[in-house]
Design a protein around this motif. Structure first.
Motif, short mmCIF file in Angstrom:
data_model
loop_
_atom_site.label_atom_id
_atom_site.label_comp_id
_atom_site.label_asym_id
_atom_site.label_seq_id
_atom_site.Cartn_x
_atom_site.Cartn_y
_atom_site.Cartn_z
N HIS A 59 38.74 31.05 40.60
CA HIS A 59 37.70 31.71 41.37
C HIS A 59 38.18 33.03 41.99
N ALA A 94 43.89 25.04 48.95
CA ALA A 94 44.36 26.14 49.79
C ALA A 94 43.21 27.06 50.17
N THR A 95 42.16 27.05 49.34
CA THR A 95 40.97 27.84 49.63
C THR A 95 40.46 27.58 51.05
N ARG A 124 42.40 34.74 54.17
CA ARG A 124 43.44 34.79 53.15
C ARG A 124 44.80 35.11 53.78
N ARG A 164 46.02 32.05 55.60
CA ARG A 164 46.52 31.06 54.64
C ARG A 164 47.92 31.44 54.13
N ASN A 165 48.06 32.69 53.75
CA ASN A 165 49.36 33.12 53.24
C ASN A 165 50.42 33.13 54.32
N SER A 179 38.16 32.36 49.72
CA SER A 179 39.57 32.69 49.54
C SER A 179 39.79 34.20 49.53
N ASN A 180 38.70 34.94 49.42
CA ASN A 180 38.84 36.38 49.35
C ASN A 180 38.63 37.03 50.71
N LEU A 203 32.18 28.12 42.53
CA LEU A 203 33.24 29.10 42.31
C LEU A 203 33.00 30.34 43.15
N ALA A 232 33.91 29.56 46.68
CA ALA A 232 35.37 29.50 46.77
C ALA A 232 35.96 30.90 46.77
N ASN A 233 35.39 31.76 45.94
CA ASN A 233 35.91 33.13 45.89
C ASN A 233 35.68 33.84 47.21
N ASN A 237 48.42 29.30 43.54
CA ASN A 237 48.36 29.34 45.00
C ASN A 237 49.71 29.68 45.63
N PHE A 269 50.48 40.47 56.07
CA PHE A 269 49.59 40.31 54.92
C PHE A 269 48.35 41.18 55.03
#
Lengths: 421, 101
Positions: B57, A243-244, A19, A22-23, A13-14, A6, A9-10, B9, A91
């Motif tokens: 997460h 998506a991460t 990020r 991805r967005n 994705s953070n 986790l 992953a954080n 997501n 973003f």
């Protein structure tokens, strides 16, 4: 173990750039769909011995209006670098709570400057080579967006460019000057980059793509695809959304897709295999975990609980949403289902890769929405009816792989249900 | 009426959950679903943020980003998978009550 994953992953994705990337890919969906629609319309399913009048008329209509189709393609999927660059800028600005408009305009300048190669700039006729605004310019677009926002932010935080004015000058004016200064510096950076490459008789985009092509080729292999499959499945085993990883995998997939789209529009052979439609329609049939097959099996289970989950989850799975089954059955953290959920993905990926690589099945050149059911998505992304048959075959294979594991789990569940009664 | 924001997501599977929760809340709650890229615009008057288990997460980073005193929690994966809106609403009620004390 779960906590560690986790945490990773954080972090992934953070990370603000990943990020934003991805967005950005999520938000440019209208552009890719528009490009996909025109690509689908431009592909009349005719062969040399087609006699159907409608299909022939369709095909000749496309031939006559080829310019229009190509132009729409060029300004949608063929200009993906520009849209992604603008979206990332947006973003990232939001992340730093900056004004959005000015960085957007700077990014636009940067990405156009570094991907387009001017040919002739006369007063009444300007000609430029724009074929690097597509996936080939994607990395340039990403770099431009990051440089723009990061420099803009650092200048703002460090108050660089703020000129001391006499107190009689209104403070808003100082701010405008500071932002003007920053903007011009960033645009200068891009301009100098353009000049250097222009003197070398090339552009940044062309140079960069020559540089990374060997690496990119290496990613379009069965081994790389299987590696991604493993990582994504381990992620989902811990219930972490794929998506991460899309900040990293997304650009590769879009570069391949965009290259295929241009090749398709030009009537040339397609080359890339690992694209978003390859993943969404051919590998993850029913969403990650290939749960459409599982949902169908579960719907006929003897266990009440499993049957309920199957009946509830099978419709969302048809539209590529796997969460109800992943969390409901669950697949997440369930040792029984780890192996088959990975195996089905690996088998789907391998079979599809081999068939596309050998040319037996058409490669993908259009992405519609990932919510488009595989069976339609596979056809529209390739214009190949054989792809539809492949999806059905893969679905059956997935069911065969899942079946023994479902039986095993069913036995456990039935025992529990009996005890409960 | 309390406002609950669900985050996942792309706001797809949470949208299914939000609809079920709205149907069952008898006007006590108003539930919206947003994706990771867009939730920042929908924080006004939110009493509780619930995160889909597949993006749990991200809770630490969301906390940091919103920088407001809104309670945040992840949805129980079992409830999420079975779309058990009733159970999620009950948990939501508990968290909001605890938070207001």
């Amino acid at each position: 173990m779960e906590e560690k994953i986790l945490k990773i992953a954080n972090a992934l994705s953070n990370q603000r750039h990943l990020r934003a990337i991805r967005n950005a890919f999520i938000s440019i969906l209208p552009i890719t769909i528009m490009g996909g629609l025109f690509a689908v319309i431009s592909s009349a399913p005719v062969t040399d011995d087609t006699t159907n009048g409608f299909l022939l008329a369709w095909s000749s209509f496309v031939k006559e209006n080829n310019m229009i189709f190509s132009w729409v393609n060029t300004l949608t999927l063929g200009a993906i670098a520009v849209y992604v660059c603008l979206a990332i800028t947006y973003f990232l600005c939001k992340h730093f709570k900056l004004d959005i408009l000015i960085p957007m305009t700077i990014s636009f300048y940067g990405v156009m400057l570094l991907t387009i190669n001017p040919v002739k700039l006369a007063f009444d006729k300007k000609v430029a080579e724009i074929s690097y605004m597509d996936g080939k310019g994607l990395l340039v677009g990403i770099a431009v967006a990051i440089i723009t926002v990061e420099v803009y932010r650092i200048f703002k935080e460090k108050k660089i460019g703020v000129i001391k004015m006499p107190p009689s000058v209104p403070p808003s004016l100082t701010e405008t000057f500071a932002s003007l200064f920053t903007s011009v510096v960033i645009m200068m950076i891009f301009t100098i980059g353009f000049i250097i490459f222009n003197k070398l008789d090339t552009t940044f985009a062309i140079w960069l793509i020559d540089f990374i092509t060997p690496t990119l080729k290496a990613t379009d292999s069965i081994w790389f695809i299987l590696a991604i499959t493993i990582i994504i499945n381990i992620g989902w085993f811990f219930g972490i959304h794929n998506a991460t990883f899309w900040g990293l995998v997304g650009p590769i997939m879009f570069m391949n897709l965009s290259a295929n789209a241009s090749a398709h529009a030009a009537g040339m052979k397609l080359s890339g295999i690992l694209t978003e439609p390859f993943w969404a329609y051919f590998v993850a049939i029913g969403g990650v975990g290939q749960v459409l097959s599982l949902g169908i099996i579960l719907s006929f289970s003897k266990s009440k609980q499993m049957k309920t989950i199957g009946r509830m989850g099978v419709v969302p799975a048809f539209f590529g949403i796997s969460e109800p089954i992943t969390f409901g059955l669950p697949i997440m953290l369930n040792p029984v289902f780890f192996l088959p959920s990975f195996l089905t993905a690996a088998v789907n990926a391998t079979i599809t890769f081999l068939l596309m690589n050998s040319g037996f099945i058409g490669k993908t050149y259009a992405m519609l929405s990932f919510n488009m059911p595989s069976i339609f998505g596979a056809y529209f992304s390739t214009s190949d009816f054989k792809a539809v048959i492949l999806i059905v075959a893969l679905l059956v294979i997935d069911m065969l792989i899942y079946f023994p594991f479902t039986r095993m789990y069913e036995k456990q569940q039935l025992k529990l249900e009996e005890e409960a009664e | 009426m309390k406002k609950i924001l669900l985050i996942c997501n792309a706001g797809m599977s949470t949208a299914m959950m939000a609809k079920k929760m709205n149907d069952q809340s008898d006007g006590e709650f108003y539930v919206i679903a947003r994706g990771d890229g867009e939730y920042a615009d929908s924080l006004e008057n939110v009493d509780l943020i619930l995160v889909g288990p597949q993006v749990r997460h991200m809770i630490p980073s969301i906390k940091k980003e919103i920088n407001q005193d809104i309670p945040i929690s992840s949805i129980n994966p079992r409830y999420y998978g079975t779309m058990n809106a009733k159970a999620v609403l009950e948990e939501a009620k508990k968290i909001i009550d605890q938070h207001t004390i």
